[in-house]
Enzyme design. Structure first.
Site, PDB file in Angstrom:
ATOM      1  N   PRO A  96     -10.504  -5.423  19.843  1.00 44.59           N
ATOM      2  CA  PRO A  96     -10.851  -6.690  20.509  1.00 44.59           C
ATOM      3  C   PRO A  96     -11.455  -6.470  21.897  1.00 44.59           C
ATOM      4  O   PRO A  96     -12.022  -7.396  22.480  1.00 44.59           O
ATOM      5  CB  PRO A  96      -9.517  -7.435  20.612  1.00 44.59           C
ATOM      6  CG  PRO A  96      -8.485  -6.588  19.976  1.00 44.59           C
ATOM      7  CD  PRO A  96      -9.077  -5.306  19.523  1.00 44.59           C
ATOM      8  N   GLU A 123      -0.183  -1.370  18.600  1.00 45.70           N
ATOM      9  CA  GLU A 123      -0.514  -1.964  19.893  1.00 45.70           C
ATOM     10  C   GLU A 123      -1.739  -1.341  20.529  1.00 45.70           C
ATOM     11  O   GLU A 123      -2.245  -1.828  21.522  1.00 45.70           O
ATOM     12  CB  GLU A 123       0.673  -1.867  20.850  1.00 45.70           C
ATOM     13  CG  GLU A 123       1.897  -2.622  20.375  1.00 45.70           C
ATOM     14  CD  GLU A 123       1.574  -4.045  19.956  1.00 45.70           C
ATOM     15  OE1 GLU A 123       1.004  -4.776  20.775  1.00 45.70           O
ATOM     16  OE2 GLU A 123       1.871  -4.405  18.803  1.00 45.70           O
ATOM     17  N   ARG A 161     -26.281  -4.698   4.149  1.00 47.95           N
ATOM     18  CA  ARG A 161     -27.250  -5.619   3.541  1.00 47.95           C
ATOM     19  C   ARG A 161     -28.614  -5.554   4.213  1.00 47.95           C
ATOM     20  O   ARG A 161     -29.589  -6.067   3.688  1.00 47.95           O
ATOM     21  CB  ARG A 161     -26.707  -7.041   3.473  1.00 47.95           C
ATOM     22  CG  ARG A 161     -26.435  -7.675   4.805  1.00 47.95           C
ATOM     23  CD  ARG A 161     -25.670  -8.974   4.621  1.00 47.95           C
ATOM     24  NE  ARG A 161     -26.452 -10.012   3.962  1.00 47.95           N
ATOM     25  CZ  ARG A 161     -27.450 -10.678   4.535  1.00 47.95           C
ATOM     26  NH1 ARG A 161     -27.806 -10.407   5.777  1.00 47.95           N
ATOM     27  NH2 ARG A 161     -28.115 -11.607   3.876  1.00 47.95           N
ATOM     28  N   ASP A 176     -32.470 -15.189   7.456  1.00 54.05           N
ATOM     29  CA  ASP A 176     -31.049 -15.472   7.663  1.00 54.05           C
ATOM     30  C   ASP A 176     -30.813 -16.144   9.004  1.00 54.05           C
ATOM     31  O   ASP A 176     -31.505 -15.861   9.970  1.00 54.05           O
ATOM     32  CB  ASP A 176     -30.233 -14.166   7.728  1.00 54.05           C
ATOM     33  CG  ASP A 176     -30.084 -13.497   6.381  1.00 54.05           C
ATOM     34  OD1 ASP A 176     -30.352 -14.140   5.366  1.00 54.05           O
ATOM     35  OD2 ASP A 176     -29.685 -12.315   6.378  1.00 54.05           O
TER      36      ASP A 176
HETATM   37  N1  ADE Z   1      -8.862  -5.098  15.882  1.00 52.36           N
HETATM   38  C1  ADE Z   1      -8.008  -6.115  16.139  1.00 52.36           C
HETATM   39  N2  ADE Z   1      -8.682  -7.234  16.457  1.00 52.36           N
HETATM   40  C2  ADE Z   1     -10.011  -6.926  16.391  1.00 52.36           C
HETATM   41  C3  ADE Z   1     -11.206  -7.652  16.620  1.00 52.36           C
HETATM   42  N3  ADE Z   1     -11.194  -8.934  16.985  1.00 52.36           N
HETATM   43  N4  ADE Z   1     -12.383  -7.004  16.475  1.00 52.36           N
HETATM   44  C4  ADE Z   1     -12.407  -5.704  16.150  1.00 52.36           C
HETATM   45  N5  ADE Z   1     -11.302  -4.961  15.921  1.00 52.36           N
HETATM   46  C5  ADE Z   1     -10.117  -5.562  16.046  1.00 52.36           C
END
Ligand code: ADE
Length: 257
Positions: A96, A123, A161, A176
Site C-alpha cells: 500500500p 505487518e 492483456r 479501453d
Molecule cells: N498489499 C496490501 N495492500 C495492498 C495494496 N493496496 N496494493 C498493493 N499491495 C498491497
C-alpha cells in the site's frame, strides 16, 4: 515471451488466474510464462520460518530479509542463465506504500521481457528488502489487503492483456477506458430497440466520421461527469476543449464541479 516470476507464501492463490481466460490463451500461445515461487522454500531452518517479531516492538510479524533476497537471487541466476535478452528486470514489491498503479504503469511494465513480483504478507517486509533489492513498489489503491497476492494478480492481468497477440484483435485495448486518458464511450449491441430504449441513431448510420465524433464527445462528457480530474492530463482538440467549457458552464450550480 514475457516471463513473470512471483514470490509468495501462497502460490496456490495464483492457480485461479492461470485457468481459462485470457491468460490461458496467452500461455498457450507462448506469449507469457508465469512461475510462482514459495518464499518458504528459500529458508534454511527446520521450521521454514519466514517471519519474525519487529525490532523495537509492536504487534505483527515482519517478513525476514534472507529468504526474499535468496529467492530473488536464485530466480535471477536462473533467468540470466537461460538468456541475457532480459536486461535489467524490475523487481516489484506490492505494498500500500507503493506508487499508485495506473494504465500508464501497465504499459510501462508491458515493455519489459519479464518482471519479478514480491507479495508481502503480515505487518510488513524488512526495510532492507525495499532499500537493496526492490526496484519499484506498487499499490493498487488506497485500501489494505491481507497480502500482495491479489494486487500482483491485478498488475499481471493489466499487463498481460497489453502484450501483442494476447487480445483477439490487435487494437482492442486501444479504446479501453484510461488507454486514451478518457473513460470509454457507451457501447451498444443488437437489438436496435430494447424495451423501447433505442440505440443512438448515429451508431446505426454507417457514417464512420460521425460515429467517431460522437464517441469522442461521449468519452469527454462521461469523463467530465465521473472523473473530471482526468481531463487535466489528457490532450484535447480545441473543439473538445470548447465542449468541456460549454458543458462546465451548463452545469454551473449543478452536481458537476
Ligand atoms: N498489499 C496490501 N495492500 C495492498 C495494496 N493496496 N496494493 C498493493 N499491495 C498491497
Amino acid at each position: 515471451m514475457m516471463r513473470i516470476d512471483i514470490l509468495t507464501l501462497f502460490p496456490e492463490m495464483f492457480q485461479s488466474v492461470l485457468v481459462p481466460g485470457i491468460f490461458e490463451r496467452a500461455i498457450e500461445r507462448g506469449l507469457v510464462s508465469v512461475n510462482t515461487h514459495n518464499i518458504r522454500d528459500y529458508t534454511h531452518d527446520k521450521h521454514h520460518v519466514v517471519d519474525d517479531y519487529a525490532y523495537g516492538g509492536g504487534a505483527g510479524m515482519i517478513l525476514k530479509p534472507r529468504p526474499i533476497f535468496e529467492a530473488v537471487e536464485s530466480i535471477k541466476a536462473d533467468i540470466y542463465k537461460e538468456e541475457d535478452r532480459y536486461g535489467e528486470l524490475p523487481v516489484i514489491l506490492l505494498t500500500p506504500q507503493g506508487r499508485p498503479f495506473s494504465q500508464q504503469i501497465a504499459v510501462e511494465l508491458s515493455r519489459y521481457a519479464g518482471m519479478i513480483l514480491i507479495c508481502g504478507r503480515y505487518e510488513g517486509v524488512d526495510e532492507r528488502v525495499r532499500q537493496h533489492l526492490v526496484t519499484d513498489e506498487i499499490s493498487i489503491g488506497d485500501y489494505v489487503l491481507s497480502g500482495g497476492e491479489l494486487a500482483a494478480m491485478v498488475v499481471i492481468d493489466a499487463v498481460v492483456r497489453l502484450l501483442p497477440g494476447v487480445l483477439g484483435s490487435e487494437d482492442s485495448a486501444q479504446d479501453d477506458s484510461h488507454a486514451t486518458g478518457l473513460l470509454e464511450y457507451p457501447q451498444y449491441t443488437r437489438p436496435a430497440e430494447y424495451r423501447g430504449w433505442a440505440v443512438p441513431e448515429v451508431l446505426l448510420s454507417g457514417n464512420h466520421a460521425g460515429v467517431a465524433r460522437w464517441r469522442r464527445e461521449q468519452a469527454v462528457r462521461r469523463t467530465l461527469e465521473r472523473r473530471p480530474e482526468l481531463l487535466d492530463k489528457v490532450a484535447l482538440s480545441s473543439e473538445e476543449r470548447e465542449l468541456v467549457d460549454r458543458l462546465k458552464n451548463l452545469s454551473l450550480g449543478s452536481a458537476i464541479k
